[in-house]
Design a protein around this motif. Sequence first.
Motif, PDB file in Angstrom:
ATOM      1  N   ASN A 205       0.796  -1.229   0.000  1.00  0.00           N
ATOM      2  CA  ASN A 205       0.000   0.000   0.000  1.00  0.00           C
ATOM      3  C   ASN A 205       0.832   1.284   0.000  1.00  0.00           C
ATOM      4  O   ASN A 205       0.565   2.188  -0.788  1.00  0.00           O
ATOM      5  N   PRO A 206       1.851   1.424   0.860  1.00  0.00           N
ATOM      6  CA  PRO A 206       2.645   2.655   0.814  1.00  0.00           C
ATOM      7  C   PRO A 206       3.696   2.676  -0.295  1.00  0.00           C
ATOM      8  O   PRO A 206       4.310   3.713  -0.530  1.00  0.00           O
ATOM      9  N   ARG A 207       3.902   1.551  -0.964  1.00  0.00           N
ATOM     10  CA  ARG A 207       4.998   1.471  -1.930  1.00  0.00           C
ATOM     11  C   ARG A 207       4.906   2.494  -3.061  1.00  0.00           C
ATOM     12  O   ARG A 207       5.928   3.101  -3.426  1.00  0.00           O
ATOM     13  N   THR A 354       0.500   5.535   7.577  1.00  0.00           N
ATOM     14  CA  THR A 354      -0.410   4.409   7.379  1.00  0.00           C
ATOM     15  C   THR A 354      -0.954   3.924   8.709  1.00  0.00           C
ATOM     16  O   THR A 354      -0.366   4.170   9.764  1.00  0.00           O
ATOM     17  N   ASP A 358      -1.961  -3.939   7.682  1.00  0.00           N
ATOM     18  CA  ASP A 358      -1.908  -3.960   6.219  1.00  0.00           C
ATOM     19  C   ASP A 358      -1.485  -2.614   5.647  1.00  0.00           C
ATOM     20  O   ASP A 358      -1.442  -2.430   4.442  1.00  0.00           O
ATOM     21  N   ARG A 359      -1.186  -1.675   6.549  1.00  0.00           N
ATOM     22  CA  ARG A 359      -0.638  -0.364   6.204  1.00  0.00           C
ATOM     23  C   ARG A 359      -1.477   0.362   5.150  1.00  0.00           C
ATOM     24  O   ARG A 359      -1.025   0.669   4.048  1.00  0.00           O
ATOM     25  N   GLN A 360      -2.698   0.658   5.549  1.00  0.00           N
ATOM     26  CA  GLN A 360      -3.573   1.447   4.703  1.00  0.00           C
ATOM     27  C   GLN A 360      -3.114   2.906   4.748  1.00  0.00           C
ATOM     28  O   GLN A 360      -2.961   3.491   5.818  1.00  0.00           O
ATOM     29  N   VAL A 361      -2.878   3.489   3.588  1.00  0.00           N
ATOM     30  CA  VAL A 361      -2.348   4.849   3.510  1.00  0.00           C
ATOM     31  C   VAL A 361      -3.434   5.858   3.880  1.00  0.00           C
ATOM     32  O   VAL A 361      -4.516   5.861   3.298  1.00  0.00           O
ATOM     33  N   LYS A 362      -3.125   6.711   4.853  1.00  0.00           N
ATOM     34  CA  LYS A 362      -4.052   7.742   5.307  1.00  0.00           C
ATOM     35  C   LYS A 362      -3.599   9.147   4.935  1.00  0.00           C
ATOM     36  O   LYS A 362      -4.420  10.001   4.630  1.00  0.00           O
ATOM     37  N   THR A 364      -0.288  11.445   2.879  1.00  0.00           N
ATOM     38  CA  THR A 364       0.948  11.440   2.103  1.00  0.00           C
ATOM     39  C   THR A 364       1.448  12.865   1.912  1.00  0.00           C
ATOM     40  O   THR A 364       0.764  13.838   2.248  1.00  0.00           O
TER      41      THR A 364
END
Length: 401
Positions: A205-207, A354, A358-362, A364
């Motif tokens: 997700n953050p990639r 995140t 599962d590191r959901q991006v919040k 950026t």
Amino acid sequence: MSKKVLIVGGGFAGVWGALAAARLLDQQGKTPADVEVTLVSPDPALHIRPRLYEPAPETMSAPLLPLLDTIGVRFVAGSVAQIRTGAQEVDLIATDGGKLRLPYDRLLLTTGSKLFRPPVPGLEEHAFSVDQLADAIALDRHLAGLAALPDTPARNTVVVVGGGFTGLEVATELPLRLRKVLGAGAKISVILVDTGEVGAGLGVNPRPAILEALESLGVQCLGGSGVASIDAGGVVTASGQRIDAATVIWTAGMRASSLAAQVSSSLDPLGRVEVTPDLRVVGADHVFAAGDVARALTDDQGHYALMSCQHAIFMGRFGGHNAVADLLGLPTLAYRQLFYATCLDLGEWGAVYTEGWDRQVKLTAAAGKDRKREINTVWIYPPAPDRAAALAAGDPMFTFG
């Protein structure tokens, strides 16, 4: 004589462990004459290790003595050399060179972790790091001195080894730091080397945000190749490629403090001790562990705490509380940390924040950077030396926000 709770290690887990221990004693109406809490660390300051990739690392510490005095915790300056769980005592070398033996009724081990330095030729002699405060200061001084060297591609090149969290924060901070030292017109090259895909360990997700930041900052990624050797003039990769560089920074991997092996023979591959749900070391009834030395489940979904200040702070609260609770015959608490977040600094591009495993991006870019500043300058610092506020910060159920 008073009972004794000994906290070994003055990092995040140790400091918040001391706050929690003092809090429970206060709630139970106990004084140091009843139970003495002692924190042992080489330096009476909390080094803000998550910020050591930033410039001016010598400013990244918070004094501990005013806080510890406020909550009635004794401080001993020294490094523990030997823990004898059978005798319930430790031997330490005091900062002034003397030797001390300290008994304990309950021990909380919070001595953290150190950078893993495998036997790569030249690593010890020629690579810098941001592992400890002295390491980061040495790197900062080295970078400042680059301007006095002849203007060559090697002078302007930095190789960062390790594409995980620390490596990414170091690499993305470097373009701005180098321009301030070498001038805006310098042709700077920052190369990030990793045995796998750079940033892959942070999840899918953050990639995209990570790759966007690396590209915008001009950081080159060399994935799929480790480093075979390091010398004064650069590195040779495992594939045989030579990279000339005046600066090599090693960030690849962490290992728990070697003291963990003195309290248990049951260690995971990172050197962490196995603990029960209340953070008691398996096989050592009077010893608790928290932070980077403990392999602890955070929830019922099989997630183990990571080597991070986020987990160390929360785990420290449970460890300090439980060490005192066990001593006083009170019920202990099962460590649980259901909220998990990451905030990765990505230099001038910003940051990516995140939530969840599962590191959901919040957040950026600029919004992520604002959150990172809040974390780095407020959340991870110990409370002010106000007794009520300090004791409240030791609550195992404390949450930010």
